[in-house]
Design a protein around this motif. Sequence first.
Motif, PDB file in Angstrom:
ATOM      1  N   ARG A   7     -60.403 -40.007  12.010  1.00 55.72           N
ATOM      2  CA  ARG A   7     -59.528 -38.949  11.516  1.00 55.72           C
ATOM      3  C   ARG A   7     -58.380 -38.666  12.472  1.00 55.72           C
ATOM      4  N   THR A   8     -57.398 -37.954  11.945  1.00 54.87           N
ATOM      5  CA  THR A   8     -56.254 -37.503  12.722  1.00 54.87           C
ATOM      6  C   THR A   8     -56.382 -35.991  12.850  1.00 54.87           C
ATOM      7  N   TRP A   9     -56.018 -35.444  14.009  1.00 55.10           N
ATOM      8  CA  TRP A   9     -56.199 -34.013  14.200  1.00 55.10           C
ATOM      9  C   TRP A   9     -55.160 -33.424  15.138  1.00 55.10           C
ATOM     10  N   PHE A  10     -55.044 -32.089  15.079  1.00 54.44           N
ATOM     11  CA  PHE A  10     -54.133 -31.310  15.911  1.00 54.44           C
ATOM     12  C   PHE A  10     -54.899 -30.149  16.538  1.00 54.44           C
ATOM     13  N   TYR A  11     -54.399 -29.677  17.671  1.00 50.87           N
ATOM     14  CA  TYR A  11     -54.864 -28.410  18.236  1.00 50.87           C
ATOM     15  C   TYR A  11     -54.035 -27.287  17.633  1.00 50.87           C
ATOM     16  N   LEU A  12     -54.646 -26.141  17.411  1.00 50.51           N
ATOM     17  CA  LEU A  12     -53.937 -24.936  16.968  1.00 50.51           C
ATOM     18  C   LEU A  12     -54.226 -23.835  17.983  1.00 50.51           C
ATOM     19  N   ASP A  13     -53.196 -23.349  18.635  1.00 51.85           N
ATOM     20  CA  ASP A  13     -53.328 -22.211  19.538  1.00 51.85           C
ATOM     21  C   ASP A  13     -52.758 -21.005  18.815  1.00 51.85           C
ATOM     22  N   ILE A  14     -53.619 -20.057  18.483  1.00 55.74           N
ATOM     23  CA  ILE A  14     -53.229 -18.898  17.694  1.00 55.74           C
ATOM     24  C   ILE A  14     -53.281 -17.670  18.594  1.00 55.74           C
ATOM     25  N   THR A  15     -52.149 -16.988  18.711  1.00 56.35           N
ATOM     26  CA  THR A  15     -52.038 -15.828  19.588  1.00 56.35           C
ATOM     27  C   THR A  15     -51.998 -14.551  18.755  1.00 56.35           C
ATOM     28  N   THR A  16     -52.844 -13.608  19.146  1.00 53.81           N
ATOM     29  CA  THR A  16     -52.874 -12.285  18.514  1.00 53.81           C
ATOM     30  C   THR A  16     -51.941 -11.368  19.288  1.00 53.81           C
ATOM     31  N   GLY A  17     -51.227 -10.515  18.573  1.00 51.63           N
ATOM     32  CA  GLY A  17     -50.282  -9.594  19.194  1.00 51.63           C
ATOM     33  C   GLY A  17     -50.963  -8.585  20.103  1.00 51.63           C
ATOM     34  N   ALA A  19     -50.958  -5.013  20.470  1.00 52.75           N
ATOM     35  CA  ALA A  19     -50.698  -3.660  19.958  1.00 52.75           C
ATOM     36  C   ALA A  19     -52.046  -3.041  19.603  1.00 52.75           C
ATOM     37  N   ASP A  20     -52.061  -1.742  19.420  1.00 55.72           N
ATOM     38  CA  ASP A  20     -53.302  -1.067  19.029  1.00 55.72           C
ATOM     39  C   ASP A  20     -53.835  -1.672  17.733  1.00 55.72           C
ATOM     40  N   ASP A  21     -55.121  -1.934  17.695  1.00 58.08           N
ATOM     41  CA  ASP A  21     -55.807  -2.480  16.513  1.00 58.08           C
ATOM     42  C   ASP A  21     -55.210  -3.800  16.026  1.00 58.08           C
ATOM     43  N   ALA A  22     -54.704  -4.627  16.940  1.00 55.49           N
ATOM     44  CA  ALA A  22     -54.068  -5.890  16.568  1.00 55.49           C
ATOM     45  C   ALA A  22     -55.074  -6.971  16.206  1.00 55.49           C
ATOM     46  N   GLY A  23     -56.272  -6.931  16.775  1.00 55.33           N
ATOM     47  CA  GLY A  23     -57.252  -7.993  16.577  1.00 55.33           C
ATOM     48  C   GLY A  23     -58.032  -7.855  15.288  1.00 55.33           C
ATOM     49  N   GLY A  83     -59.157  -5.273   6.274  1.00 57.79           N
ATOM     50  CA  GLY A  83     -58.600  -5.029   7.594  1.00 57.79           C
ATOM     51  C   GLY A  83     -57.196  -5.587   7.725  1.00 57.79           C
ATOM     52  N   ARG A  84     -56.740  -5.634   8.969  1.00 54.72           N
ATOM     53  CA  ARG A  84     -55.414  -6.187   9.245  1.00 54.72           C
ATOM     54  C   ARG A  84     -55.463  -6.889  10.588  1.00 54.72           C
ATOM     55  N   TRP A  85     -54.442  -7.710  10.842  1.00 52.57           N
ATOM     56  CA  TRP A  85     -54.395  -8.523  12.049  1.00 52.57           C
ATOM     57  C   TRP A  85     -52.940  -8.760  12.402  1.00 52.57           C
ATOM     58  N   LEU A  86     -52.599  -8.628  13.672  1.00 50.64           N
ATOM     59  CA  LEU A  86     -51.235  -8.878  14.138  1.00 50.64           C
ATOM     60  C   LEU A  86     -51.150 -10.296  14.695  1.00 50.64           C
ATOM     61  N   LEU A  87     -50.570 -11.192  13.902  1.00 52.36           N
ATOM     62  CA  LEU A  87     -50.364 -12.579  14.322  1.00 52.36           C
ATOM     63  C   LEU A  87     -49.084 -12.644  15.138  1.00 52.36           C
ATOM     64  N   ALA A  88     -49.194 -13.060  16.386  1.00 53.87           N
ATOM     65  CA  ALA A  88     -48.014 -13.147  17.249  1.00 53.87           C
ATOM     66  C   ALA A  88     -47.354 -14.511  17.139  1.00 53.87           C
ATOM     67  N   GLU A  89     -48.145 -15.599  17.266  1.00 58.63           N
ATOM     68  CA  GLU A  89     -47.559 -16.933  17.309  1.00 58.63           C
ATOM     69  C   GLU A  89     -48.621 -17.982  17.039  1.00 58.63           C
ATOM     70  N   ILE A  90     -48.199 -19.097  16.475  1.00 56.16           N
ATOM     71  CA  ILE A  90     -49.067 -20.266  16.316  1.00 56.16           C
ATOM     72  C   ILE A  90     -48.350 -21.449  16.935  1.00 56.16           C
ATOM     73  N   ASP A 107     -44.977 -11.793  15.353  1.00 56.22           N
ATOM     74  CA  ASP A 107     -45.510 -10.430  15.251  1.00 56.22           C
ATOM     75  C   ASP A 107     -45.556  -9.958  13.800  1.00 56.22           C
ATOM     76  N   VAL A 108     -46.327 -10.681  12.995  1.00 58.01           N
ATOM     77  CA  VAL A 108     -46.491 -10.397  11.567  1.00 58.01           C
ATOM     78  C   VAL A 108     -47.847  -9.741  11.347  1.00 58.01           C
ATOM     79  N   TRP A 109     -47.856  -8.561  10.719  1.00 53.49           N
ATOM     80  CA  TRP A 109     -49.120  -7.921  10.348  1.00 53.49           C
ATOM     81  C   TRP A 109     -49.613  -8.560   9.062  1.00 53.49           C
ATOM     82  N   LEU A 110     -50.821  -9.119   9.106  1.00 55.05           N
ATOM     83  CA  LEU A 110     -51.440  -9.689   7.910  1.00 55.05           C
ATOM     84  C   LEU A 110     -52.546  -8.760   7.449  1.00 55.05           C
TER      85      LEU A 110
END
Length: 163
Positions: A7-17, A19-23, A83-90, A107-110
């Motif tokens: 298979r072919t694969w990639f790493y994904l580094d996902i950063t949470t913002g 801010a209060d209650d970001a996770g 709930g909600r989550w603050l996505l900072a960067e991928i 910095d997108v609230w999902l």
Amino acid sequence: MATDTRRTWFYLDITTGDADDAGTDGPVHVRLIDARGTDTADQVLGRYCHDRFRRGTSDRHFMTVPDRFAVPARVFVQLAGEGRWLLAEIEVTTANASTRYTTGRQDVWLHGGPGTVLPLQPAPTVHTPHRPEPRHRAQETRPATDRSPGPFHIDSLPKSMKA
């Protein structure tokens, strides 16, 4: 992209913002899409009751992609459940770390719902200076003038040296 025999694969580094209650402890669905529209299957990252996607942290995951998958152009992200989550960067990195793609700081609230698609751009190249290989720990703890062979067991001595 990195390829082994299966298979072919990639790493994904996902950063949470940061801010209060970001996770979130909820599952996050991610899908990569290339410029031709080929996409990966949804991959669920994190599970309920796991300590992932905490405020101000990065989490590393990997994702397999189809053989015909080209350069990643977009990433679909969805917070499943409540709930909600603050996505900072991928950041998407090839397995051999030769190429990186990033959403940049978003910095997108999902919220639990349909998700969002973010464009990926080539990440800037960061030059890291060459660092010498670290010395073995035993070499660091032993003084340079100590030439002793180290610990030995009495049974390893010749009979003439045993008392």
